[in-house]
Design a protein around this motif. Structure first.
Motif, PDB file in Angstrom:
ATOM      1  N   PRO A  70      -3.389  11.817   2.309  1.00 45.57           N
ATOM      2  CA  PRO A  70      -4.385  10.751   3.117  1.00 45.57           C
ATOM      3  C   PRO A  70      -4.797   9.801   1.987  1.00 45.57           C
ATOM      4  CG  PRO A  70      -5.417  12.783   3.076  1.00 45.57           C
ATOM      5  CD  PRO A  70      -4.053  13.245   2.761  1.00 45.57           C
ATOM      6  N   ILE A  71      -5.044   8.436   2.165  1.00 45.41           N
ATOM      7  CA  ILE A  71      -5.505   7.518   1.467  1.00 45.41           C
ATOM      8  C   ILE A  71      -6.520   6.830   2.128  1.00 45.41           C
ATOM      9  CG2 ILE A  71      -3.507   7.371  -0.281  1.00 45.41           C
ATOM     10  CD1 ILE A  71      -2.843   4.815   1.193  1.00 45.41           C
ATOM     11  N   ALA A  72      -7.627   6.460   1.563  1.00 46.70           N
ATOM     12  CA  ALA A  72      -8.888   5.826   2.187  1.00 46.70           C
ATOM     13  C   ALA A  72      -9.443   4.550   1.471  1.00 46.70           C
ATOM     14  CB  ALA A  72      -9.841   6.968   2.384  1.00 46.70           C
TER      15      ALA A  72
ATOM     16  N   LEU B  85       4.353  11.857   0.988  1.00 53.96           N
ATOM     17  CA  LEU B  85       4.084  10.539   1.673  1.00 53.96           C
ATOM     18  C   LEU B  85       2.610  10.546   1.740  1.00 53.96           C
ATOM     19  CD1 LEU B  85       4.614   8.331   4.027  1.00 53.96           C
ATOM     20  CD2 LEU B  85       4.328  10.265   5.665  1.00 53.96           C
ATOM     21  N   LEU B  86       2.286   9.108   1.331  1.00 59.72           N
ATOM     22  CA  LEU B  86       0.860   8.629   1.317  1.00 59.72           C
ATOM     23  C   LEU B  86       0.678   7.710   2.702  1.00 59.72           C
ATOM     24  CD1 LEU B  86       1.937   9.321  -1.822  1.00 59.72           C
ATOM     25  CD2 LEU B  86      -0.256   8.411  -2.580  1.00 59.72           C
ATOM     26  N   MET B  87      -0.397   7.949   3.276  1.00 57.83           N
ATOM     27  CA  MET B  87      -0.618   7.087   4.335  1.00 57.83           C
ATOM     28  C   MET B  87      -2.058   7.057   4.948  1.00 57.83           C
ATOM     29  SD  MET B  87       2.074   7.081   7.517  1.00 57.83           S
ATOM     30  CE  MET B  87       2.189   5.811   8.787  1.00 57.83           C
ATOM     31  N   PRO B  88      -2.895   6.295   5.164  1.00 55.87           N
ATOM     32  CA  PRO B  88      -4.296   6.481   5.946  1.00 55.87           C
ATOM     33  C   PRO B  88      -4.093   7.407   6.992  1.00 55.87           C
ATOM     34  CG  PRO B  88      -3.774   4.137   5.518  1.00 55.87           C
ATOM     35  CD  PRO B  88      -2.435   5.086   5.257  1.00 55.87           C
ATOM     36  N   ARG B  89      -5.296   8.232   6.959  1.00 57.07           N
ATOM     37  CA  ARG B  89      -5.135   9.392   8.033  1.00 57.07           C
ATOM     38  C   ARG B  89      -4.912   8.937   9.371  1.00 57.07           C
ATOM     39  NH1 ARG B  89      -8.982  12.181   6.225  1.00 57.07           N
ATOM     40  NH2 ARG B  89      -7.867  14.070   5.304  1.00 57.07           N
TER      41      ARG B  89
ATOM     42  N   GLY C 216       0.232   3.869 -14.721  1.00 57.31           N
ATOM     43  CA  GLY C 216      -0.625   3.793 -15.795  1.00 57.31           C
ATOM     44  C   GLY C 216      -1.647   2.619 -15.508  1.00 57.31           C
ATOM     45  N   ARG C 217      -1.706   2.014 -14.278  1.00 52.74           N
ATOM     46  CA  ARG C 217      -2.648   1.270 -13.605  1.00 52.74           C
ATOM     47  C   ARG C 217      -3.341   1.697 -12.547  1.00 52.74           C
ATOM     48  NH1 ARG C 217       1.627  -3.101 -13.589  1.00 52.74           N
ATOM     49  NH2 ARG C 217       0.342  -4.108 -11.995  1.00 52.74           N
ATOM     50  N   ASP C 218      -4.427   1.412 -12.171  1.00 50.19           N
ATOM     51  CA  ASP C 218      -5.300   2.069 -11.204  1.00 50.19           C
ATOM     52  C   ASP C 218      -5.245   0.835 -10.128  1.00 50.19           C
ATOM     53  OD1 ASP C 218      -6.276   4.280 -12.097  1.00 50.19           O
ATOM     54  OD2 ASP C 218      -7.916   3.425 -13.210  1.00 50.19           O
ATOM     55  N   TRP C 219      -4.683   1.081  -9.018  1.00 55.76           N
ATOM     56  CA  TRP C 219      -4.558   0.131  -7.871  1.00 55.76           C
ATOM     57  C   TRP C 219      -5.653   0.739  -6.832  1.00 55.76           C
ATOM     58  CZ3 TRP C 219      -0.764  -3.769  -6.581  1.00 55.76           C
ATOM     59  CH2 TRP C 219       0.200  -3.733  -7.465  1.00 55.76           C
ATOM     60  N   ARG C 220      -6.563  -0.181  -6.387  1.00 49.87           N
ATOM     61  CA  ARG C 220      -7.647   0.148  -5.303  1.00 49.87           C
ATOM     62  C   ARG C 220      -7.086  -0.033  -3.666  1.00 49.87           C
ATOM     63  NH1 ARG C 220     -12.761  -2.440  -3.493  1.00 49.87           N
ATOM     64  NH2 ARG C 220     -12.000  -4.206  -4.736  1.00 49.87           N
ATOM     65  N   VAL C 221      -7.450   0.922  -3.099  1.00 50.60           N
ATOM     66  CA  VAL C 221      -7.035   0.780  -1.597  1.00 50.60           C
ATOM     67  C   VAL C 221      -7.925   0.067  -0.899  1.00 50.60           C
ATOM     68  CG1 VAL C 221      -6.699   2.093   0.573  1.00 50.60           C
ATOM     69  CG2 VAL C 221      -5.712   3.073  -1.449  1.00 50.60           C
TER      70      VAL C 221
ATOM     71  N   HIS D 252      -5.236  -5.140  12.906  1.00 53.12           N
ATOM     72  CA  HIS D 252      -3.979  -5.199  13.324  1.00 53.12           C
ATOM     73  C   HIS D 252      -3.470  -3.801  13.570  1.00 53.12           C
ATOM     74  CE1 HIS D 252       0.531  -6.439  12.881  1.00 53.12           C
ATOM     75  NE2 HIS D 252       0.634  -5.443  12.283  1.00 53.12           N
ATOM     76  N   SER D 253      -3.991  -2.885  12.866  1.00 52.74           N
ATOM     77  CA  SER D 253      -3.653  -1.352  12.945  1.00 52.74           C
ATOM     78  C   SER D 253      -4.968  -0.835  12.808  1.00 52.74           C
ATOM     79  CB  SER D 253      -2.709  -1.022  12.228  1.00 52.74           C
ATOM     80  OG  SER D 253      -2.628  -0.686  11.011  1.00 52.74           O
ATOM     81  N   PRO D 254      -5.316   0.579  13.096  1.00 55.99           N
ATOM     82  CA  PRO D 254      -6.346   1.210  12.772  1.00 55.99           C
ATOM     83  C   PRO D 254      -6.963   1.052  11.496  1.00 55.99           C
ATOM     84  CG  PRO D 254      -4.977   2.564  14.072  1.00 55.99           C
ATOM     85  CD  PRO D 254      -4.136   1.458  13.626  1.00 55.99           C
ATOM     86  N   GLU D 255      -6.294   1.469  10.539  1.00 54.67           N
ATOM     87  CA  GLU D 255      -6.811   1.614   9.107  1.00 54.67           C
ATOM     88  C   GLU D 255      -5.587   1.159   8.360  1.00 54.67           C
ATOM     89  OE1 GLU D 255      -8.684   5.547   6.667  1.00 54.67           O
ATOM     90  OE2 GLU D 255      -7.357   5.769   8.500  1.00 54.67           O
TER      91      GLU D 255
END
Length: 340
Positions: free
Chosen positions: A164-166, A102-106, A175-180, A186-189
């Motif tokens: 955690p993702i930030a 699972l990936l999610m903002p902390r 093969g592609r770079d997505w930026r967070v 609406h929600s904290p992060e």
């Protein structure tokens, strides 16, 4: 400019919106009527972005998608943009089904875990106290006391570990770079994802095509200014290219990101100006509702409307335009601040 995808997939099916990017549209029991989830080609499998409600009908639809639409390839990772039930509800189940991380903002993961662990009676009492501060009518307070907080009924237990993702982080997906890009308010992060190579933005609930996302004061942070946070975050997204294909969590894909941001800013500016002008001898959040909305609300939708009205009044207070006092009925009343 990339042509707009024109097909909303029926529940349990997928539609391709770009090469290696699929849309799954899941029904919701109340407004908005659906949530968009996304499958991004991820090497030998698929990264899933958001999961829908944690209920059996939604689980049945995912089983259909997994059986018919993935080409026999697994879900490699599950990314949840924020803690709201229509986004995180089935994350724990899907992670377990596919043995996927699972990936999610902390702070989003922490908020979800906290809500699942907290005593529901205590959480309901905290929410009722805020409703009283908003001036909610007695019949609504009785309804809320009987209903209680239902987060745990719509969100299955989450994994005890996560990645955690930030903001600003690059995620290598297929093969592609997505930026967070964090779109808070609406929600904290809340995590949005931008693929600069393909000019695609998964905007989550931060930027929607037809409505402003709900931005409301939360019981655990009654003096916070979520609307100020939201407006500030909107401005950051203006730097993205003008031909970006925006894929929202509710509604249809669209172009014209800057124009939509301008419309959202103008909408809230007009609402703030109207409240400031009408404050007179003081407004509660409940009294502000007719100034912000053209229709009435009940049940959970009234909760959302009151929290949003309070967010506007709190923002005007943070700007120094209004002052807050507590009236004899324990409600917060917002009045014009004295001039210099």
């Amino acid at each position: 400019m990339r042509p707009l995808p024109r097909t909303r997939p029926p529940p349990g099916e997928v539609a391709e919106v770009a090469p290696g990017l699929l849309r799954v549209c899941l029904p919701l029991p109340g407004p908005p009527s659906h949530v968009n989830c996304w499958l991004i080609e991820d090497g030998a499998g698929w990264m899933l972005v958001d999961t829908g409600y944690g209920d059996e009908p939604t689980r049945t639809l995912w089983r259909q998608v997994f059986a018919t639409a993935l080409g026999g390839r697994p879900v490699t990772r599950v990314l949840v943009t924020h803690f709201h039930p229509d986004h995180v509800g089935l994350a724990g189940w899907i992670c377990a089904e596919w043995d996927a991380p699972l990936l999610m903002p902390r702070s989003e993961w922490q908020r979800a875990r906290l809500l699942l662990a907290e005593d529901q009676a205590a959480t309901t009492a905290l929410f009722l106290a805020l409703l009283e501060r908003m001036g909610a009518p007695p019949e609504h307070l009785r309804w809320m006391a009987a209903r209680g907080i239902t987060y745990g009924q719509r969100v299955l237990p989450l994994p005890s570990t996560f990645q955690p993702i930030a903001d600003g982080q690059a995620l290598r997906i297929g093969g592609r770079d997505w930026r967070v890009l964090v779109g808070a308010g609406h929600s904290p992060e809340m995590a949005c994802l931008h693929d600069p190579g393909a000019d695609i933005l998964l905007s989550a609930d931060h930027i929607l095509p037809r409505i402003s996302p709900h931005v409301g004061v939360q019981p655990s942070e009654p003096s916070a200014d979520p609307l100020g946070t939201f407006l500030g975050a909107l401005a950051r997204f203006r730097a993205l290219p003008g031909n970006t294909l925006v894929l929202p969590s509710h509604g249809e894909p669209f172009h014209g990101l800057q124009a939509r941001i301008d419309a959202l800013l103008q909408h809230h500016h007009a609402a703030l100006c109207g409240l400031r002008a009408a404050a007179g001898t003081g407004l509660t959040a409940a009294e502000a509702l007719p100034l912000l909305f053209s229709r009435g609300f009940e049940g959970q939708q009234l909760n959302f409307a009151l929290a949003e009205a309070l967010a506007h009044l709190v923002h005007l207070t943070a700007r120094g335009d209004l002052l807050r006092r507590t009236d004899a009925g324990a409600a917060w009343r917002f009045s014009p601040a004295p001039g210099p």
